[in-house]
Write an enzyme that holds these catalytic residues in place. Structure first.
Site, PDB file in Angstrom:
ATOM      1  N   GLN A 125      40.254 -37.173 -36.805  1.00 15.71           N
ATOM      2  CA  GLN A 125      41.507 -38.397 -35.751  1.00 15.71           C
ATOM      3  C   GLN A 125      42.848 -37.275 -35.276  1.00 15.71           C
ATOM      4  OE1 GLN A 125      42.960 -41.007 -38.880  1.00 15.71           O
ATOM      5  NE2 GLN A 125      42.015 -42.864 -37.666  1.00 15.71           N
TER       6      GLN A 125
ATOM      7  N   HIS B 182      42.168 -25.575 -28.142  1.00 19.19           N
ATOM      8  CA  HIS B 182      40.915 -24.499 -28.098  1.00 19.19           C
ATOM      9  C   HIS B 182      41.390 -23.369 -29.377  1.00 19.19           C
ATOM     10  CE1 HIS B 182      40.951 -25.789 -24.082  1.00 19.19           C
ATOM     11  NE2 HIS B 182      39.777 -25.184 -24.063  1.00 19.19           N
TER      12      HIS B 182
ATOM     13  N   GLU C 249      64.863 -24.237 -10.138  1.00 18.14           N
ATOM     14  CA  GLU C 249      65.240 -25.471  -9.138  1.00 18.14           C
ATOM     15  C   GLU C 249      66.172 -26.265 -10.265  1.00 18.14           C
ATOM     16  OE1 GLU C 249      64.424 -24.850  -7.006  1.00 18.14           O
ATOM     17  OE2 GLU C 249      62.559 -25.754  -6.336  1.00 18.14           O
TER      18      GLU C 249
ATOM     19  N   GLU D 124      68.983 -27.947 -18.828  1.00 20.32           N
ATOM     20  CA  GLU D 124      69.916 -27.753 -19.479  1.00 20.32           C
ATOM     21  C   GLU D 124      71.097 -29.210 -18.618  1.00 20.32           C
ATOM     22  OE1 GLU D 124      67.319 -25.581 -21.945  1.00 20.32           O
ATOM     23  OE2 GLU D 124      68.273 -24.574 -19.760  1.00 20.32           O
TER      24      GLU D 124
END
EC number: 1.3.8.5
Length: 414
Positions: free
Chosen positions: A312, A372, A397, A401
């Site tokens: 779960q 994994h 790009e 911050e």
């Protein structure tokens, strides 16, 4: 005991097993809640399908090899350009596809499931061609754009300098006017494609300090005085070379200037608004692929006598990953629409989308690796490459911050 590697991970490993990865990537309806085609028009679903098929057949089988051997997959990208992916949001009269910013986001997300690093370079290339198409003269558009849209030639974006990263307005590369030419001196750092590409969209200082003294020049490889630094060794993004671009009394015709003198900073920022959507879209593709990898691994891998999918705690983690993926996708697509419509809030929405999507998608990929276990840390398994390739999206790009600064400034000035 170590246990057998999962069939999924082995399928993602090498070209002979590519068919299994194609099946995985093709299962867009694998769970309707994360289906990336939800809410799209029929045309957009077709663009997406073409891009997903290309990613699965032409990119995914070679992703690990391109990374390991640091191969710049020129011929693969030219195949993508034949599908219209070399100038996606460039006008058709110069070879572009003339699609919307939302269409572009959908395509880059799909391609990124096959190889995030290569798709990210393609997004930068597309941004450069759009800048020439949008701000160039008719002569410049027809001289540069057709060969860039076909990816016969490739483009690089040159803004960042060794001493001016986030503070782009303080750049020092100078262009001194001399008759019908500019004499360019300075250098640019961290340039994707640098040295292997043909066209360089360069921001340089033609006037006084600050953003109003910056202009934009288009340089071509082979110009006297244009040279390149060593190829950088990077954590990820290894299918695209990164070098410094160096100008030493580089003579550039005035006819290669985009727009007017002093317009360069505005051109750069408008380009970056779209660039932020593009790179966020690449993050979405990596995260989507990682969710599918995690889902497959949890289903196949057994511990304590039952599949991990029965745990779960891991179920909740997978649910959170899926939820964050869909939230990020909705935010990116909302910003893409705002940019396409020219809305007043487009720039800040692009910043919000870039901030949220790149942060959340890195977290998703990293969580998929954790699920994994030790296998996730092996280079035989694709999830680790998605983690390495996507990490830099929080930096380029405009760092995240800086994205926070843009959003905060907008809120406090309202």
């Amino acid at each position: 005991a170590e246990g057998p590697r999962t069939a999924m991970a082995m399928a993602w490993r090498a070209a002979p097993r590519a068919a299994a990865r194609l099946r995985l990537l093709g299962r867009r309806g694998i769970a309707s809640c994360i289906d990336p085609s939800t809410g799209l028009t029929e045309d957009q679903k077709e663009f997406q399908k073409v891009a997903l098929d290309f990613a699965a057949k032409e990119m995914a089988p070679y992703m690990a090899e391109w990374d390991e051997k640091e191969i710049f997959p020129v011929e693969t990208m030219r195949k993508a350009a034949q599908l219209g992916f070399g100038g996606i949001y460039v006008k058709p009269d110069v070879g572009g596809s003339g699609l919307s910013r939302l269409d572009t986001s959908i395509i880059f997300e799909a391609l990124s499931t096959g190889c995030t690093s290569t798709t990210a370079y393609m997004s930068i290339h597309n941004m450069c061609v759009w800048m020439i198409d949008t701000f160039g003269s008719e002569e410049q558009r027809r001289r540069f754009c057709p060969s860039l849209c076909s990816m016969e030639k490739f483009a690089s974006y040159c803004l960042t300098e060794p001493g001016s990263g986030s503070d782009a307005a303080s750049l020092l590369t100078s262009a001194r006017r001399k008759g019908d030419t500019y004499v360019l001196n300075g250098s640019k750092a961290f340039i994707s494609g640098g040295g292997d590409t043909d066209v360089y969209v360069v921001m340089c200082r033609t006037g006084g300090p600050g953003p109003k003294g910056i202009s934009c020049l288009v340089l071509e490889k082979g110009m006297p005085g244009l040279s390149f630094g060593k190829k950088e060794k990077k954590v990820g993004w290894n299918s695209q070379p990164t070098r410094a671009v160096i100008f030493e009394d580089c003579v550039v015709p005035v006819g290669n200037r985009l727009g007017a003198e002093g317009q360069g900073f505005s051109i750069a920022m408008q380009g970056l608004n779209g660039g932020r959507i593009n790179i966020a879209s690449c993050s979405l593709g990596a995260a989507h692929a990682s969710v599918l990898l995690a889902q497959e691994h949890l289903t196949v891998r057994k511990q304590f006598g039952e599949p991990l999918a029965n745990n779960q705690f891991l179920q909740f983690g997978l649910a959170e990953m899926a939820t964050r993926l869909v939230a990020a996708r909705l935010m990116v697509r909302n910003a893409a629409r705002a940019l396409q419509d020219g809305r007043e809030d487009a720039a800040v929405l692009c910043s919000m989308a870039k901030l949220f999507a790149t942060d959340e998608c890195f977290g998703i990929c990293n969580q998929a690796l954790q699920m994994h276990g030790g296998y996730g840390y092996l280079k035989d398994y694709a999830v680790q490459q998605f983690v390495r390739d996507i990490r830099v999206h929080q930096i380029l790009e405009g760092t995240n911050e800086v994205m926070r600064m843009i959003v905060a400034r907008n809120l406090l000035q309202s």
